[in-house]
Design an enzyme around this catalytic site. Structure first.
Site, short mmCIF file in Angstrom:
data_model
loop_
_atom_site.label_atom_id
_atom_site.label_comp_id
_atom_site.label_asym_id
_atom_site.label_seq_id
_atom_site.Cartn_x
_atom_site.Cartn_y
_atom_site.Cartn_z
CB THR A 149 -0.87 0.02 1.28
OG1 THR A 149 -1.62 -1.20 1.37
CG2 THR A 149 -1.84 1.18 1.29
CB VAL A 194 -13.76 -3.99 0.81
CG1 VAL A 194 -13.49 -2.53 1.17
CG2 VAL A 194 -14.91 -4.09 -0.20
CB SER A 195 -8.06 -2.87 0.83
OG SER A 195 -8.21 -1.50 0.53
N GLY A 206 -4.98 -6.04 5.36
CA GLY A 206 -6.12 -5.16 5.55
C GLY A 206 -7.08 -5.65 6.60
#
Length: 325
Positions: A180, A209-210, A232
Protein backbone atom coordinates in the site's frame (compact mmCIF):
# COMPACT_ATOMS: atom_id res chain seq x y z
CA UNK A 1 -3.54 38.78 12.60
CA UNK A 2 -1.96 36.09 10.43
CA UNK A 3 -1.61 32.64 11.88
CA UNK A 4 1.88 31.65 12.96
CA UNK A 5 3.58 29.58 10.28
CA UNK A 6 5.08 26.24 11.24
CA UNK A 7 7.78 24.10 9.68
CA UNK A 8 6.13 21.58 7.33
CA UNK A 9 6.57 17.87 8.11
CA UNK A 10 6.10 14.83 5.88
CA UNK A 11 6.14 11.04 6.14
CA UNK A 12 5.31 8.51 3.41
CA UNK A 13 5.23 4.74 3.05
CA UNK A 14 5.38 2.20 0.24
CA UNK A 15 4.12 -0.85 2.11
CA UNK A 16 5.21 -3.29 4.80
CA UNK A 17 6.43 -6.84 4.60
CA UNK A 18 9.30 -9.26 4.94
CA UNK A 19 12.96 -8.37 4.61
CA UNK A 20 14.24 -6.74 1.46
CA UNK A 21 16.88 -9.07 0.10
CA UNK A 22 20.25 -7.50 -0.59
CA UNK A 23 21.55 -3.96 -0.49
CA UNK A 24 20.29 -3.23 -3.97
CA UNK A 25 16.71 -3.90 -2.91
CA UNK A 26 16.75 -1.46 0.01
CA UNK A 27 18.68 1.19 -1.91
CA UNK A 28 16.35 0.96 -4.88
CA UNK A 29 13.29 1.44 -2.70
CA UNK A 30 15.01 4.24 -0.77
CA UNK A 31 15.73 6.09 -4.01
CA UNK A 32 12.07 5.93 -5.02
CA UNK A 33 10.84 7.12 -1.62
CA UNK A 34 13.35 9.97 -1.36
CA UNK A 35 12.40 11.25 -4.80
CA UNK A 36 8.83 11.69 -3.54
CA UNK A 37 9.98 13.22 -0.25
CA UNK A 38 12.13 15.81 -2.03
CA UNK A 39 9.45 16.89 -4.49
CA UNK A 40 6.56 17.01 -2.04
CA UNK A 41 8.60 18.85 0.58
CA UNK A 42 9.50 21.51 -1.97
CA UNK A 43 5.78 21.97 -2.59
CA UNK A 44 5.19 22.39 1.13
CA UNK A 45 7.96 24.96 1.41
CA UNK A 46 6.35 26.91 -1.44
CA UNK A 47 3.10 27.10 0.55
CA UNK A 48 1.09 24.14 -0.76
CA UNK A 49 -1.85 23.07 1.39
CA UNK A 50 -1.67 19.72 3.16
CA UNK A 51 -4.31 18.03 0.99
CA UNK A 52 -2.68 19.20 -2.24
CA UNK A 53 0.70 17.90 -1.08
CA UNK A 54 -0.82 14.56 -0.08
CA UNK A 55 -2.49 14.17 -3.47
CA UNK A 56 0.74 14.97 -5.30
CA UNK A 57 2.73 12.51 -3.19
CA UNK A 58 0.17 9.75 -3.66
CA UNK A 59 0.14 10.38 -7.40
CA UNK A 60 3.91 10.02 -7.57
CA UNK A 61 3.81 6.76 -5.64
CA UNK A 62 0.89 5.47 -7.72
CA UNK A 63 2.87 6.24 -10.88
CA UNK A 64 5.93 4.33 -9.66
CA UNK A 65 5.53 0.73 -10.91
CA UNK A 66 7.63 -0.49 -8.00
CA UNK A 67 4.74 -0.07 -5.56
CA UNK A 68 1.38 -1.82 -5.31
CA UNK A 69 -0.85 1.16 -6.11
CA UNK A 70 -1.85 2.67 -9.45
CA UNK A 71 0.65 1.48 -12.06
CA UNK A 72 2.15 -1.73 -10.73
CA UNK A 73 -0.93 -2.83 -8.79
CA UNK A 74 -1.33 -6.55 -8.17
CA UNK A 75 -3.91 -8.72 -9.93
CA UNK A 76 -6.85 -10.31 -8.16
CA UNK A 77 -7.72 -14.00 -8.51
CA UNK A 78 -9.60 -13.43 -11.79
CA UNK A 79 -6.64 -11.62 -13.36
CA UNK A 80 -8.15 -8.14 -13.01
CA UNK A 81 -6.73 -5.07 -11.23
CA UNK A 82 -9.03 -3.31 -8.79
CA UNK A 83 -7.68 -0.44 -6.72
CA UNK A 84 -8.81 1.54 -3.70
CA UNK A 85 -7.80 4.93 -2.33
CA UNK A 86 -8.84 7.46 0.29
CA UNK A 87 -8.13 11.05 1.23
CA UNK A 88 -8.87 12.74 4.53
CA UNK A 89 -8.43 16.39 5.40
CA UNK A 90 -7.87 16.94 9.10
CA UNK A 91 -9.08 20.55 9.21
CA UNK A 92 -12.51 19.67 7.82
CA UNK A 93 -12.35 16.07 9.13
CA UNK A 94 -13.73 15.00 5.76
CA UNK A 95 -13.11 11.50 4.39
CA UNK A 96 -13.53 10.44 0.74
CA UNK A 97 -12.53 7.39 -1.23
CA UNK A 98 -13.08 4.78 -3.92
CA UNK A 99 -13.21 1.01 -3.59
CA UNK A 100 -12.21 -1.53 -6.25
CA UNK A 101 -11.98 0.94 -9.13
CA UNK A 102 -10.45 -0.22 -12.42
CA UNK A 103 -8.79 1.35 -15.46
CA UNK A 104 -7.69 4.60 -13.86
CA UNK A 105 -4.14 5.88 -13.56
CA UNK A 106 -4.51 7.63 -10.22
CA UNK A 107 -7.26 6.47 -7.85
CA UNK A 108 -6.29 9.29 -5.46
CA UNK A 109 -7.69 11.77 -8.02
CA UNK A 110 -11.12 10.16 -7.67
CA UNK A 111 -10.87 10.42 -3.89
CA UNK A 112 -9.99 14.10 -4.33
CA UNK A 113 -13.02 14.70 -6.58
CA UNK A 114 -15.30 13.18 -3.93
CA UNK A 115 -14.14 15.55 -1.17
CA UNK A 116 -16.86 18.04 -2.12
CA UNK A 117 -19.52 15.43 -2.94
CA UNK A 118 -22.55 14.50 -0.85
CA UNK A 119 -21.64 10.84 -1.54
CA UNK A 120 -18.01 10.58 -0.58
CA UNK A 121 -17.19 6.84 -0.79
CA UNK A 122 -17.98 4.96 -4.01
CA UNK A 123 -17.52 1.29 -4.90
CA UNK A 124 -16.61 -0.16 -8.29
CA UNK A 125 -19.67 0.77 -10.39
CA UNK A 126 -20.04 4.23 -8.88
CA UNK A 127 -16.32 4.90 -9.17
CA UNK A 128 -16.40 3.90 -12.84
CA UNK A 129 -19.25 6.34 -13.44
CA UNK A 130 -17.29 9.08 -11.64
CA UNK A 131 -14.33 8.33 -13.89
CA UNK A 132 -16.53 8.99 -16.92
CA UNK A 133 -18.00 12.15 -15.42
CA UNK A 134 -14.52 13.54 -14.81
CA UNK A 135 -13.58 12.63 -18.41
CA UNK A 136 -10.42 10.96 -17.23
CA UNK A 137 -8.89 8.70 -19.89
CA UNK A 138 -9.04 4.94 -19.46
CA UNK A 139 -5.71 3.57 -18.30
CA UNK A 140 -4.28 0.08 -17.90
CA UNK A 141 -2.09 -0.09 -14.76
CA UNK A 142 -0.82 -3.60 -15.55
CA UNK A 143 2.93 -4.19 -15.63
CA UNK A 144 4.76 -7.22 -17.04
CA UNK A 145 6.20 -8.15 -13.64
CA UNK A 146 2.76 -8.20 -12.01
CA UNK A 147 1.36 -10.25 -14.90
CA UNK A 148 4.13 -12.84 -14.61
CA UNK A 149 3.64 -12.93 -10.85
CA UNK A 150 -0.06 -13.74 -11.37
CA UNK A 151 0.65 -16.39 -14.03
CA UNK A 152 3.13 -18.09 -11.72
CA UNK A 153 0.65 -18.17 -8.86
CA UNK A 154 -2.17 -19.35 -11.12
CA UNK A 155 -0.09 -22.39 -12.03
CA UNK A 156 0.14 -23.14 -8.31
CA UNK A 157 -3.57 -22.48 -7.73
CA UNK A 158 -2.77 -19.28 -5.83
CA UNK A 159 -1.04 -21.01 -2.93
CA UNK A 160 0.38 -17.68 -1.70
CA UNK A 161 -1.99 -15.54 0.29
CA UNK A 162 -0.94 -12.31 -1.40
CA UNK A 163 1.39 -10.78 -3.93
CA UNK A 164 4.75 -9.05 -3.53
CA UNK A 165 4.88 -5.65 -1.89
CA UNK A 166 7.63 -4.44 -4.22
CA UNK A 167 7.49 -5.14 -7.95
CA UNK A 168 11.05 -6.10 -8.87
CA UNK A 169 12.09 -9.40 -10.41
CA UNK A 170 14.94 -9.98 -7.99
CA UNK A 171 12.71 -9.16 -5.02
CA UNK A 172 9.40 -10.86 -5.77
CA UNK A 173 10.12 -14.03 -3.82
CA UNK A 174 11.46 -12.22 -0.77
CA UNK A 175 8.89 -9.44 -0.44
CA UNK A 176 5.69 -11.45 -0.40
CA UNK A 177 3.68 -9.32 1.97
CA UNK A 178 1.45 -6.28 1.95
CA UNK A 179 1.64 -3.38 -0.48
CA UNK A 180 0.00 0.00 0.00
CA UNK A 181 1.24 3.57 -0.35
CA UNK A 182 0.49 6.44 2.00
CA UNK A 183 1.34 10.10 2.54
CA UNK A 184 0.84 12.16 5.71
CA UNK A 185 1.51 15.91 5.72
CA UNK A 186 1.64 18.88 8.10
CA UNK A 187 1.66 22.12 6.08
CA UNK A 188 3.00 25.54 7.05
CA UNK A 189 -0.43 26.62 8.30
CA UNK A 190 -0.49 23.74 10.78
CA UNK A 191 -3.09 21.76 8.81
CA UNK A 192 -2.88 17.98 8.48
CA UNK A 193 -4.01 15.61 5.71
CA UNK A 194 -3.50 11.96 4.79
CA UNK A 195 -3.95 9.79 1.70
CA UNK A 196 -3.67 6.03 1.19
CA UNK A 197 -3.85 3.98 -2.02
CA UNK A 198 -3.55 0.27 -2.82
CA UNK A 199 -3.94 -2.42 -5.44
CA UNK A 200 -5.07 -4.85 -2.74
CA UNK A 201 -3.53 -8.10 -1.52
CA UNK A 202 -3.28 -9.79 -4.88
CA UNK A 203 -4.96 -13.12 -5.76
CA UNK A 204 -7.87 -12.22 -3.45
CA UNK A 205 -11.52 -13.17 -3.78
CA UNK A 206 -13.41 -10.89 -6.19
CA UNK A 207 -15.16 -8.12 -4.28
CA UNK A 208 -12.81 -8.14 -1.30
CA UNK A 209 -12.50 -4.65 0.23
CA UNK A 210 -9.23 -3.36 1.68
CA UNK A 211 -8.78 -1.11 4.70
CA UNK A 212 -7.30 1.72 2.60
CA UNK A 213 -10.67 3.29 1.80
CA UNK A 214 -11.85 3.03 5.42
CA UNK A 215 -11.09 5.11 8.52
CA UNK A 216 -9.42 1.94 9.85
CA UNK A 217 -6.60 2.46 7.38
CA UNK A 218 -6.67 6.21 6.67
CA UNK A 219 -7.79 8.78 9.21
CA UNK A 220 -7.16 12.39 10.24
CA UNK A 221 -8.41 15.10 12.56
CA UNK A 222 -7.01 18.55 13.30
CA UNK A 223 -4.70 16.91 15.85
CA UNK A 224 -3.17 13.93 14.00
CA UNK A 225 -3.28 11.75 10.90
CA UNK A 226 -2.33 8.10 10.22
CA UNK A 227 -1.95 5.92 7.12
CA UNK A 228 -1.74 2.13 7.48
CA UNK A 229 -0.32 -0.76 5.49
CA UNK A 230 -0.24 -4.51 5.99
CA UNK A 231 -2.93 -7.15 6.03
CA UNK A 232 -6.12 -5.16 5.55
CA UNK A 233 -8.23 -7.50 7.63
CA UNK A 234 -5.83 -7.10 10.57
CA UNK A 235 -5.92 -3.32 10.22
CA UNK A 236 -9.72 -3.36 10.13
CA UNK A 237 -9.90 -5.60 13.20
CA UNK A 238 -7.72 -3.13 15.11
CA UNK A 239 -9.34 -0.06 13.49
CA UNK A 240 -5.75 1.06 13.65
CA UNK A 241 -5.61 4.52 12.06
CA UNK A 242 -8.70 5.80 13.84
CA UNK A 243 -7.61 4.21 17.13
CA UNK A 244 -4.25 6.00 17.10
CA UNK A 245 -5.72 9.35 16.06
CA UNK A 246 -8.49 9.23 18.67
CA UNK A 247 -5.89 8.56 21.35
CA UNK A 248 -4.01 11.68 20.26
CA UNK A 249 -7.28 13.62 20.25
CA UNK A 250 -7.79 12.46 23.84
CA UNK A 251 -4.44 13.91 24.86
CA UNK A 252 -1.95 11.08 24.44
CA UNK A 253 1.36 11.98 22.71
CA UNK A 254 1.60 10.63 19.17
CA UNK A 255 4.51 8.27 19.81
CA UNK A 256 2.79 7.01 22.96
CA UNK A 257 -0.41 6.37 20.99
CA UNK A 258 1.59 4.39 18.43
CA UNK A 259 3.38 2.38 21.11
CA UNK A 260 0.17 1.44 22.93
CA UNK A 261 -1.69 0.60 19.72
CA UNK A 262 1.13 -1.56 18.38
CA UNK A 263 1.51 -3.42 21.67
CA UNK A 264 -2.16 -4.30 21.35
CA UNK A 265 -1.77 -5.30 17.70
CA UNK A 266 1.25 -7.45 18.53
CA UNK A 267 -0.67 -9.16 21.34
CA UNK A 268 -3.43 -9.97 18.85
CA UNK A 269 -0.82 -11.32 16.38
CA UNK A 270 -1.62 -8.76 13.67
CA UNK A 271 0.61 -8.15 10.66
CA UNK A 272 0.63 -4.44 9.82
CA UNK A 273 2.41 -1.09 9.83
CA UNK A 274 1.52 2.59 10.06
CA UNK A 275 2.91 6.11 9.76
CA UNK A 276 1.62 9.33 11.27
CA UNK A 277 2.22 12.86 12.45
CA UNK A 278 0.48 15.34 14.70
CA UNK A 279 -0.16 19.07 14.88
CA UNK A 280 2.89 19.65 17.12
CA UNK A 281 5.17 18.33 14.36
CA UNK A 282 5.84 14.94 15.96
CA UNK A 283 6.37 12.08 13.48
CA UNK A 284 5.79 8.40 14.32
CA UNK A 285 5.79 4.97 12.75
CA UNK A 286 5.15 1.41 13.85
CA UNK A 287 5.16 -2.16 12.55
CA UNK A 288 4.60 -5.73 13.59
CA UNK A 289 5.94 -6.97 10.23
CA UNK A 290 9.68 -7.29 9.54
CA UNK A 291 10.02 -4.22 7.33
CA UNK A 292 8.22 -0.89 6.96
CA UNK A 293 9.04 0.94 3.75
CA UNK A 294 8.75 4.50 5.04
CA UNK A 295 10.66 7.78 4.68
CA UNK A 296 10.19 11.19 6.28
CA UNK A 297 11.29 14.84 6.30
CA UNK A 298 11.23 16.41 9.76
CA UNK A 299 12.13 19.93 8.65
CA UNK A 300 15.85 19.42 9.17
CA UNK A 301 16.69 16.15 7.47
CA UNK A 302 15.40 13.19 5.51
CA UNK A 303 15.38 9.70 7.04
CA UNK A 304 13.76 6.33 6.58
CA UNK A 305 12.80 3.07 8.33
CA UNK A 306 14.13 0.58 5.78
CA UNK A 307 16.87 -0.67 8.09
CA UNK A 308 14.78 -0.46 11.26
CA UNK A 309 14.85 -3.98 12.72
CA UNK A 310 15.81 -3.57 16.38
CA UNK A 311 12.75 -5.42 17.64
CA UNK A 312 10.82 -2.36 18.83
CA UNK A 313 7.23 -1.94 17.65
CA UNK A 314 7.11 1.85 17.29
CA UNK A 315 9.42 4.81 16.85
CA UNK A 316 9.31 8.48 16.08
CA UNK A 317 10.63 11.99 16.29
CA UNK A 318 9.33 14.78 18.50
CA UNK A 319 9.01 18.40 17.43
CA UNK A 320 12.45 19.66 16.36
CA UNK A 321 13.97 23.06 17.12
CA UNK A 322 13.38 24.14 13.51
CA UNK A 323 9.61 23.85 13.89
CA UNK A 324 8.91 27.59 13.70
CA UNK A 325 10.03 29.61 10.67
Amino acid sequence: MAAERVQPKLIIHGGAGSSLKGKGGAESVRKSLYRVIDEVYELLLSGAAASAAVIHGCQMLEDDPRFNAGTGSVLQSDGQIRMSAALMDGASQRFSGVINVARVQNPIHLAKALQTSHDRVLSDVGAAELLRELELPAYDPLTEIRLQEWIQERQGNFSREMAGVVAERELVEDTSRRGTIGVVVLDNQGCIAVGTSTGGKGFERIGRVSDSAMPAGNYATAHAAVSCTGIGEDIIDECLAARIVVRVDDGQPLVGAFERSFREAHKHQRDLGAIGLDATGAIAWGKTSEVLLAAYHNGERVGDTLDWNDGTLAGGLSECSANHL
